[in-house]
Design a protein around this motif. Sequence first.
Motif, short mmCIF file in Angstrom:
data_model
loop_
_atom_site.label_atom_id
_atom_site.label_comp_id
_atom_site.label_asym_id
_atom_site.label_seq_id
_atom_site.Cartn_x
_atom_site.Cartn_y
_atom_site.Cartn_z
N GLY A 1 0.82 -1.24 -0.11
CA GLY A 1 0.08 0.07 0.00
C GLY A 1 0.87 1.07 -0.01
O GLY A 1 0.56 2.13 -0.77
N TRP A 2 1.87 1.36 0.83
CA TRP A 2 2.69 2.39 0.85
C TRP A 2 3.54 2.55 -0.33
O TRP A 2 3.68 3.81 -0.80
CB TRP A 2 3.49 2.31 2.20
N VAL A 3 4.01 1.60 -0.86
CA VAL A 3 4.55 1.60 -2.09
C VAL A 3 3.95 2.24 -3.25
O VAL A 3 4.28 3.09 -4.15
CB VAL A 3 5.15 0.25 -2.76
N LEU A 4 2.57 1.82 -3.34
CA LEU A 4 1.64 2.17 -4.30
C LEU A 4 1.50 3.77 -4.05
O LEU A 4 1.63 4.61 -5.08
CB LEU A 4 0.32 1.68 -4.27
N LEU B 1 2.40 9.34 -5.67
CA LEU B 1 2.84 10.96 -5.35
C LEU B 1 4.19 11.17 -6.26
O LEU B 1 4.36 12.35 -6.28
CB LEU B 1 3.09 10.96 -3.93
N THR B 2 5.06 10.21 -6.38
CA THR B 2 6.21 10.55 -7.16
C THR B 2 5.95 10.71 -8.59
O THR B 2 6.38 11.96 -9.11
CB THR B 2 7.18 9.32 -7.20
N GLY B 3 4.90 10.12 -9.08
CA GLY B 3 4.35 10.39 -10.65
C GLY B 3 3.75 11.81 -10.64
O GLY B 3 4.14 12.58 -11.44
N PHE C 1 6.54 14.76 -10.48
CA PHE C 1 7.31 15.02 -11.65
C PHE C 1 6.69 15.45 -12.79
O PHE C 1 7.24 16.14 -13.48
CB PHE C 1 8.11 13.62 -11.82
N SER C 2 5.27 14.99 -12.70
CA SER C 2 4.56 15.61 -13.79
C SER C 2 4.23 17.11 -13.60
O SER C 2 3.82 17.89 -14.65
CB SER C 2 3.07 14.70 -13.63
N SER C 3 4.20 17.71 -12.37
CA SER C 3 4.08 19.02 -12.00
C SER C 3 5.44 19.80 -12.39
O SER C 3 5.27 21.29 -11.98
CB SER C 3 3.34 19.02 -10.74
N LEU C 4 6.45 19.04 -12.72
CA LEU C 4 7.57 20.17 -12.76
C LEU C 4 7.82 20.48 -14.49
O LEU C 4 7.48 19.47 -15.32
CB LEU C 4 8.86 19.33 -12.17
#
Length: 239
Positions: free
Chosen positions: A20-23, A28-30, A33-36
Motif C-alpha cells: 500500500g505504501w509503495v503504491l 505521489l512521485t509520478g 514529476f508531472s508537475s515540474l
Amino acid sequence: MGSAIRRPAVIASRWFALVGWVLIGSALTGLLFSSLPVKLIDPAWQLRLISAILASSTFLLLGILLVCGAVFLNERNQQLLEQAGLLRRLAGWFAVLLLIIIPFQFYAGHRANGAVQAKENQSIQLIKRIIRGATAANNEEELRSFLGSLPTPPPLPARFDAPFPEIKKRLISNFDSQLNAANFQAGELRRQRLEQFIGEAVRNSVLAILMAIGFSGIAEKEGPLFGMFRRLGLFRYRD
C-alpha cells in the motif's frame, strides 16, 4: 492454536501495508514529476496537473485501501491504526479536491484555448496589416519600405518583372488568399480544440466523481463528503 493462526494474519498485514505504501509513494512521485517545472498561472500547466492528479488517483486509492485493509488483519498494531486513521482523513479531503477539479478544469481550459487563439489572431492581424499597407502604397519605393519594416519581411526580387500596379495587385491578391486560408484554418483548429477539450473534460469529470466516491467510502465519517453521498443513496449496505 490462536497464536499459530494469528501469525499468518500479522505477516499478511505487513505485506498489505508495505504494498500500500509503495503504491502511494509511486503515485505521489509520478504526480510530483508531472508537475515540474511549476508554472502556477499557466493554464496549460494547470490542465497537465489535473490530468496527473486523476491519473495518480487510482494508485492512491488502491494504496490507501491496502493500508487500511491491513488493520483488519492486525488490529493490535497501534502504529498501523494511526497510519490508517491519517490516510482515511486525507482520503476524505482528497475527495473534496477531486470535486473541485471538475469546474476548475473548464476555467483552465477556457484560458488555455484563449492563449492559443490569441496567437492565431496575431498571425491573421499581421496579414491584414500587410494588405492595408500594400493597398496604401503609391509606388515601388513605398511598398518596399513598408514590407521591409515588417517583423518578417516577405522576400522580394531586386527588380520587379511587371509594372508597379500589376505587382501591387498580385501582392494584394496573394495575401487575400493567405488571409482566407488563415481564417479557415483557425476556425477548424478552434472546432477541433473544442471537441477534444469537451471529450477530455467529460471523461475527467466522470473519473473525478467515481474516484471521489471511492475515497469518501474509505474515509467514511472521517471525510466531509460521506454524509452527502449517503443522502444520495450510496454507502447503504446490508450485512
